[in-house]
Design a protein around this motif. Structure first.
Motif, PDB file in Angstrom:
ATOM      1  N   HIS A 115     -11.746 -28.138 -21.627  1.00 54.59           N
ATOM      2  CA  HIS A 115     -11.551 -27.240 -20.490  1.00 54.59           C
ATOM      3  C   HIS A 115     -11.801 -27.990 -19.188  1.00 54.59           C
ATOM      4  N   SER A 126     -14.428 -30.833 -19.488  1.00 55.05           N
ATOM      5  CA  SER A 126     -15.571 -30.367 -20.257  1.00 55.05           C
ATOM      6  C   SER A 126     -15.174 -30.205 -21.714  1.00 55.05           C
ATOM      7  N   GLN A 128     -16.270 -28.593 -24.708  1.00 52.25           N
ATOM      8  CA  GLN A 128     -17.243 -27.554 -25.046  1.00 52.25           C
ATOM      9  C   GLN A 128     -17.391 -27.400 -26.556  1.00 52.25           C
ATOM     10  N   ASP A 130     -18.989 -24.747 -29.345  1.00 56.14           N
ATOM     11  CA  ASP A 130     -19.419 -23.359 -29.449  1.00 56.14           C
ATOM     12  C   ASP A 130     -19.734 -22.983 -30.894  1.00 56.14           C
ATOM     13  N   TRP A 143     -27.178 -26.525 -31.703  1.00 56.87           N
ATOM     14  CA  TRP A 143     -26.528 -26.987 -30.472  1.00 56.87           C
ATOM     15  C   TRP A 143     -26.774 -28.478 -30.283  1.00 56.87           C
ATOM     16  N   ARG A 192     -27.323 -23.758 -19.371  1.00 59.44           N
ATOM     17  CA  ARG A 192     -25.956 -23.546 -18.913  1.00 59.44           C
ATOM     18  C   ARG A 192     -25.237 -22.558 -19.828  1.00 59.44           C
ATOM     19  N   HIS A 194     -22.512 -22.899 -21.476  1.00 56.65           N
ATOM     20  CA  HIS A 194     -21.914 -23.508 -22.665  1.00 56.65           C
ATOM     21  C   HIS A 194     -22.573 -24.857 -22.936  1.00 56.65           C
ATOM     22  N   ALA A 196     -21.816 -28.632 -23.618  1.00 55.98           N
ATOM     23  CA  ALA A 196     -20.627 -29.425 -23.292  1.00 55.98           C
ATOM     24  C   ALA A 196     -20.973 -30.864 -22.966  1.00 55.98           C
ATOM     25  N   ARG A 244     -15.776 -17.421 -22.489  1.00 55.74           N
ATOM     26  CA  ARG A 244     -15.714 -18.468 -21.473  1.00 55.74           C
ATOM     27  C   ARG A 244     -15.853 -17.922 -20.061  1.00 55.74           C
TER      28      ARG A 244
END
Length: 336
Positions: A115, A126, A128, A130, A143, A192, A194, A196, A244
């Motif tokens: 993205h 970015s 990302q 998820d 994560w 943040r 997300h 990334a 998003r």
């Protein structure tokens, strides 16, 4: 059976546990997994159990950077049949796009996509990462493992041409931030929206070395023949889009319809055909985002309310009582 993940995603777990003085069998049992659950890397295990195992291991062994340490055992081969495709894609952009397309082979619980990085990082993109479980369990170590593994894979395949501009964490890290800076060798920003890796746009066109187009085509054909991509329903597409933009002016029916190249009424009809509604999906995404912010960050409640699209802190309190049966403050105080 639920959403599964390949056991290779936990490669190095048992060795790390033993190195830290732990007993793998007890931790596996506590997560509801058999003692031999990780023996076959191509075997499947429940994604939720795997995530619980990571979190429980970090707590039991007093190792807040457990996910980062585990990433040192990871390389592209942990992705199984997807690895051959990635190692033979011509450019970094195609490698990321291919991973995004076929990551479900490793686990449908994980999603990766490219993205724009936005005004904070002009000229950058970015990547990302998820987690798409609903409801999503505590996931700090997942994560960290996912982002750190992606960083390591990029470092191995792209070599010196890859250097992230920044790393975004979707939680408040339990380990010192300096530990993340040491691992990623760049600026790291916690709490943040997300998770990334931020990379310069020019890196996307960098060529990979030792690429064999024939191997890539054979490996891609194997994936297409042996693995069926989970069909994305309209509800899933809307949920992904909302995740998003939740908390921004773009989280309206009209904006999401535009993003999906649909007329708003068409989008509503398709959702209705799936016994879903835009309002319910937006509420679900806001609920999951709020849970993550409340339990995994130290952001003020007023800021969390804004981040999930609620008008004020009192609205967040009312929503949390409806979603979780308790106030945001009570939810944050609970051990997670």
């Amino acid at each position: 059976m639920g959403v599964m993940v390949r056991a290779a995603g936990l490669r190095g777990w048992a060795t790390l546990v033993r190195d830290l003085g732990g007993e793998p069998g007890a931790l596996l049992s506590g997560a509801g997994l058999a003692a031999n659950a990780l023996d076959d890397e191509d075997g499947l295990l429940p994604a939720r159990a795997g995530m619980h195992l990571l979190e429980a291991s970090a707590v039991a062994l007093d190792c807040p950077d457990f996910g980062l340490r585990m990433a040192n055992a990871q390389d592209p081969t942990a992705l199984g049949p997807l690895a051959l495709v990635l190692q033979n894609t011509p450019t970094v952009r195609e490698m990321i796009e291919t991973t995004s397309q076929y990551l479900f082979v490793h686990s449908p619980a994980l999603r990766m996509g490219l993205h724009p990085a936005g005004r904070e990082f002009p000229g950058h993109v970015s990547m990302q990462f998820d987690i798409v479980l609903d409801p999503r369990p505590p996931a700090r170590q997942t994560w960290d493992l996912g982002l750190a593994t992606a960083h390591r894979v990029f470092s191995l395949l792209v070599k010196s041409r890859y250097r992230p501009r920044a790393v975004l964490l979707p939680h408040s890290p339990l380990a010192p931030l300096s530990r993340y800076v040491q691992f990623f060798e760049t600026n790291v920003y916690p709490e943040r929206a997300h998770g990334a890796l931020i990379m310069h746009e020019k890196v996307m066109d960098a060529s990979l070395s030792d690429v064999d187009d024939t191997i890539r085509k054979i490996a891609t054909s194997y994936l297409e023949t042996h693995y069926s991509a989970p069909g994305d329903s309209t509800s899933a597409l809307v949920r992904s889009a909302l995740s998003r933009v939740i908390g921004t002016p773009q989280s309206t029916l009209e904006q999401i319809a535009q993003l999906l190249a649909l007329h708003p009424r068409t989008l509503q009809r398709r959702l209705a055909a799936e016994c879903a509604s835009f309002e319910a999906l937006r509420d679900e995404v806001a609920k999951n985002a709020a849970y993550q912010y409340i339990t995994e960050t130290s952001l003020p409640m007023s800021q969390i309310a804004d981040a999930v699209g609620l008008s004020e802190q009192s609205a967040l309190t009312r929503a949390c009582k409806r979603w979780f049966g308790q106030t945001p403050t009570a939810l944050r105080r609970q051990p997670h």
